[in-house]
Design a protein around this motif. Structure first.
Motif, PDB file in Angstrom:
ATOM      1  N   GLU A 166       0.748  -1.512   0.372  1.00  0.00           N
ATOM      2  CA  GLU A 166      -0.080  -0.119   0.246  1.00  0.00           C
ATOM      3  C   GLU A 166       1.019   1.312   0.064  1.00  0.00           C
ATOM      4  OE1 GLU A 166      -4.105   0.251   2.670  1.00  0.00           O
ATOM      5  OE2 GLU A 166      -1.875   1.118   3.284  1.00  0.00           O
ATOM      6  N   HIS A 225      -7.062   3.635  11.279  1.00  0.00           N
ATOM      7  CA  HIS A 225      -6.060   4.157   9.814  1.00  0.00           C
ATOM      8  C   HIS A 225      -7.770   3.526   9.007  1.00  0.00           C
ATOM      9  CE1 HIS A 225      -2.986   4.338   7.359  1.00  0.00           C
ATOM     10  NE2 HIS A 225      -3.531   2.966   7.345  1.00  0.00           N
ATOM     11  N   GLU A 238      -9.238   5.504   5.604  1.00  0.00           N
ATOM     12  CA  GLU A 238      -8.969   5.164   4.261  1.00  0.00           C
ATOM     13  C   GLU A 238     -10.147   5.121   3.410  1.00  0.00           C
ATOM     14  OE1 GLU A 238      -4.067   3.266   4.782  1.00  0.00           O
ATOM     15  OE2 GLU A 238      -6.129   1.446   3.920  1.00  0.00           O
TER      16      GLU A 238
END
Ligand SMILES: [Fe+2]
Ligand SMILES: [Fe+2]
Length: 180
Positions: free
Chosen positions: A63, A121, A125
């Motif tokens: 990523e 997190h 995203e």
């Protein structure tokens, strides 16, 4: 190492990087629920952590290498790309610390903070970063990036990390990095 793909389908979005990332988040979110739940036994949380650590690594490195690098080249998404990197570093640090923590309560505290950090997190995203990225990118480019993402996952595995086969919703479509 080439990515092995056994699906007979050839749907374009099968390789869309956004879809691949969302798919990787599913097992991580399941393990996070266990890791942060102090009603679970220590053993259950430890088992979840053992699965989580390599699974996160094999998701986070590609990523960073493919999506975040791309975002950091875009004026509007640059800061969020850096924010992603910073959060990945923090998660990695917590994982390393937890691995060497003997005190069960300190271990539980570290793993709970880790679980909450990664949960937040992933939420960011999914709710913000990926939809924004989808808006500014062409489907074809996302497919190209998805292929690079899968290659980067193979490379992460080749670097000696644990093997975590990818299984798609389609039972017959398993993209599993070949091992050894
Ligand atoms: Fe991430
Ligand atoms: Fe992610």
């Amino acid at each position: 190492m080439a990515t092995k793909k056994t699906s007979t389908k050839n749907k374009k979005n099968e390789f869309d990087i956004v879809d691949l990332i969302l798919q990787d988040h599913i097992p991580l979110k399941g393990l996070i629920k266990i890791m942060k739940n102090l009603d679970k036994t220590l053993d259950e949380r430890k088992q979840a952590f053992e699965k989580f650590a390599p699974l996160l690594l094999i998701h986070a490195k590609p990523e960073e290498q493919i999506l975040y690098v791309h975002m950091k080249r875009d004026k509007k998404l640059r800061m969020e790309g850096f924010e992603g990197d910073v959060e990945h570093v923090l998660a990695e640090q917590l994982i390393d610390e937890a691995k060497t923590t003997a005190d069960d309560e300190l271990w539980s505290a570290r793993v709970k903070v880790l679980a909450e950090l990664v949960e937040h997190h992933i939420e960011e995203e999914e709710d913000d970063l990926l939809p924004k990225f989808k808006k500014i990118s062409a489907a074809e480019d996302r497919v190209g990036m998805g292929i690079e993402y899968l290659d980067a996952q193979d490379n992460t595995l080749e670097d000696g990390n644990e093997v975590v086969p990818r299984k798609s919703e389609d039972e017959n479509s398993i993209v599993s990095p070949a091992l050894n």
